[in-house]
Design an enzyme around this catalytic site. Structure first.
Site, PDB file in Angstrom:
ATOM      1  CD  GLU A 196      -2.347   1.438   2.643  1.00 50.63           C
ATOM      2  OE1 GLU A 196      -2.836   2.592   3.074  1.00 50.63           O
ATOM      3  OE2 GLU A 196      -2.312   0.542   3.747  1.00 50.63           O
ATOM      4  CB  THR A 254     -17.147   9.618 -13.259  1.00 53.69           C
ATOM      5  OG1 THR A 254     -17.349  10.215 -14.330  1.00 53.69           O
ATOM      6  CG2 THR A 254     -18.207   8.662 -12.855  1.00 53.69           C
ATOM      7  CE  LYS A 255     -15.237  15.714 -16.161  1.00 57.26           C
ATOM      8  NZ  LYS A 255     -14.880  15.404 -17.552  1.00 57.26           N
ATOM      9  CB  CYS A 289       1.209   0.039  28.633  1.00 58.26           C
ATOM     10  SG  CYS A 289       3.075   0.568  28.339  1.00 58.26           S
ATOM     11  N   GLY A 324      -1.481   2.115  31.950  1.00 54.61           N
ATOM     12  CA  GLY A 324      -2.665   1.660  32.904  1.00 54.61           C
ATOM     13  C   GLY A 324      -2.571   0.701  33.872  1.00 54.61           C
ATOM     14  CD  GLN A 338       4.263   2.491  33.747  1.00 58.00           C
ATOM     15  OE1 GLN A 338       4.278   3.392  33.567  1.00 58.00           O
ATOM     16  NE2 GLN A 338       5.226   1.746  32.747  1.00 58.00           N
ATOM     17  CG  HIS A 391       0.979  -2.067  24.205  1.00 54.46           C
ATOM     18  ND1 HIS A 391       0.309  -1.133  24.431  1.00 54.46           N
ATOM     19  CD2 HIS A 391       2.262  -1.900  24.731  1.00 54.46           C
ATOM     20  CE1 HIS A 391       0.756  -0.230  24.956  1.00 54.46           C
ATOM     21  NE2 HIS A 391       2.128  -0.519  25.110  1.00 54.46           N
ATOM     22  CD  GLU A 416      -2.841  -2.867  23.214  1.00 51.02           C
ATOM     23  OE1 GLU A 416      -2.298  -1.419  22.939  1.00 51.02           O
ATOM     24  OE2 GLU A 416      -2.824  -3.387  24.012  1.00 51.02           O
TER      25      GLU A 416
END
Length: 535
Positions: free
Chosen positions: A142, A190-191, A382, A384, A386, A508, A510
């Site tokens: 990308e 569409t231009k 992390c 949080g 501490q 982490h 997540e």
């Protein structure tokens, strides 16, 4: 099979969903039995986003090997369910850094170093490196930004050259563009797409497929018109409508025939697509029967992208428990002892995510106190975690003024302190404790119940840690060290007794959650939140 290369560019405006398009295509190709890897080219001059403000960039996503990368890599990993590496995020700064270092070493033998060929050659090498690293069938790249941006030109020139080098049938250009719908006129225009493709063709790139982001389905006539003026077949114009849920997008693009088109244009030898697992997952998402509200207490809540992996992981935890997760965004700067009851009274669980700096820190600590005292499920990540240690030291041990030395260097009780190997480091970029590290779990803890393993591996991004000078005092007063580094030197997970679910982690989690494989901690956090709500 010879590696094939797919390049995804964007036109008209930014934030069109190129990353989701690339990730969705990667999922569809993987569902055809192909080995896929994805990378992101970012044209900014920063070496990586590690030192950038979340307001500028959103979340910093960390890979197993410790790279601080663009948040799109989180989408890639969640969709294709593969762990990516530092080679999957390339920036202008990283490329120029490499080229300048080579020049200083004399690698160019006294030659004049220029954008072409030296910068473009470095960019091409970064694409080929991903193919070699994991011996994949398909590399999807990308290109960040929008066609027409001056900073993108070397990247576009590099991918133009790759098409020439790998030969016909071995590369494919997909252009993601906007088709605005004018409600008053009742028509799609569409231009802008025509001009975007004209700009792309002006630098030598002819798109093979155009993916149109639009709120209205496009007719055959509109497809034909775009095809005529953009020099492609009308069947190669794909509609990408807005979706209620991100995970529907691969199935929507499959229905539009995107993966079949790509396989045809790249002459890919692959099996018929098997979307059964993904279809089952999406069906489950659409039929969730309950709801829980999680209060996310953070300092960057105005920009939800700053916590995108946390939110997606909460959703994954919801999928596992057949509930939708309603995130209540709470600015930690606005939480005080006087209003905490009213702010948090309607939540079923509280999550304090990672972050840096002192802004809003007292609000986070106050929210954690409220969760502990009211026995509301709490998850700290992390910073949080501490803050949970700081709160416990202050309010349970009575260590008034206990803090992190990051926030208050003069505190009498630095229960969180700078890691010893960080004390002589001045540079901010790429110098934290980053990447995958082992953690040894203690039995009879929430963490062990979730993982059901004695040793786990999670991704980290921090400089400060639990101060072992206070380990004995904190544990004597009931703080549970549920996870440590294998050598027992670093505290990785803390819990408390006599609470439904109170877990703080230094890492982490997540970054490792997937929609089809929810992370164990998020799964259990939502599970307990559901139970508490029912009571």
């Amino acid at each position: 099979m010879k590696t094939k290369y797919i390049f995804v560019t964007g036109g008209v405006v930014s934030s069109l969903g190129k990353g989701i398009t690339a990730a969705s295509l990667g999922r569809l190709l993987k569902n055809r039995g192909l080995k896929v890897s994805i990378q992101k080219f970012d044209p900014y001059i920063n070496v990586d986003p590690g030192t950038m403000s979340p307001y500028q960039h959103g979340e910093v996503f960390v890979t197993d090997d410790g790279a601080e990368t663009d948040l799109d890599l989180g989408h890639y990993e969640r969709f294709i369910d593969e762990n990516l590496s530092k080679n999957s995020n390339v920036t202008t700064g990283k490329v120029y850094w490499s080229v300048i270092n080579k020049e200083r070493r004399g690698d160019y033998l006294g030659g004049t170093v220029q954008v072409i060929p030296h910068i473009t050659n470095e960019l091409k090498e970064r694409v080929y490196r991903v193919a070699k690293e994991k011996d994949v069938d398909v590399v999807i790249t990308e290109i960040g930004g929008t066609v027409g941006d001056i900073e993108s030109l070397p990247f576009l020139e590099a991918i133009r050259q790759i098409k020439y080098e790998v030969g016909f049938g071995n590369s494919c250009f997909i252009h993601v563009t906007l088709l605005p719908y004018l409600r008053k006129a009742g028509e799609i225009k569409t231009k802008p797409t025509q001009h975007s493709v004209k700009e792309l063709r002006g630098i030598g790139i002819q798109p093979d497929i155009i993916v149109c982001r639009t709120e209205k389905e496009i007719s055959k006539d509109v497809r034909s018109k775009i095809g005529l003026f953009c020099n492609i077949d009308g069947d190669s114009v794909i509609s990408n409508l807005d979706a209620e849920n991100l995970y529907e997008v691969p199935l929507m693009l499959h229905d539009q025939g995107l993966d079949s088109l790509v396989c045809k244009k790249l002459e890919l030898e692959c099996q018929e697509v098997d979307n059964s697992e993904w279809e089952s997952m999406v069906k489950n998402i659409k039929s969730l029967s309950g709801e829980v509200t999680i209060g996310l207490v953070g300092k960057y809540v105005e920009l939800h992208d700053a916590y995108i992996s946390v939110v997606e992981s909460l959703n994954h935890g919801g999928f596992a428990n057949n509930v939708s997760v309603n995130v209540k965004w709470i600015n930690s700067e606005e939480v005080t002892k006087d209003n905490v009851d009213s702010v948090l009274s309607d939540v079923d669980g509280i999550l304090v995510p990672g972050g840096f700096g002192d802004r809003g820190i007292e609000g986070k600590i106050e929210a954690i106190r409220w969760a502990r005292e009211n026995k509301i499920p709490f998850f700290g990540i992390c910073l949080g975690m501490q803050c949970a240690v700081i709160e416990y030291a202050r309010n349970v041990l009575g260590l008034e003024g206990a803090h992190s030395s990051e926030i208050d260097p003069q505190t009498k009780y630095p229960v969180i302190d700078l890691m010893p190997d960080q004390k002589d480091i001045d540079d901010k970029g790429g110098t934290m404790r980053l990447g995958l590290y082992a953690c040894k779990l203690s039995k009879d803890t929430n963490a062990y119940d979730a993982y059901e393993e004695e040793v786990i591996y999670e991704r980290h991004r921090h400089r400060y840690e639990f101060n072992n000078e206070f380990r004995k005092r904190l544990t004597e007063e009931g703080l549970i060290l549920a996870g440590t580094s294998p050598d027992d030197r670093l505290v990785e997970i803390v819990e408390i007794k006599d609470h439904p679910w109170f877990v703080g982690v230094q890492f982490h989690p997540e970054f490792k959650s997937r929609p089809n494989r929810p992370h164990a901690l998020f799964r259990d956090f939502i599970k307990v939140a559901c139970t508490v709500k029912e009571k």
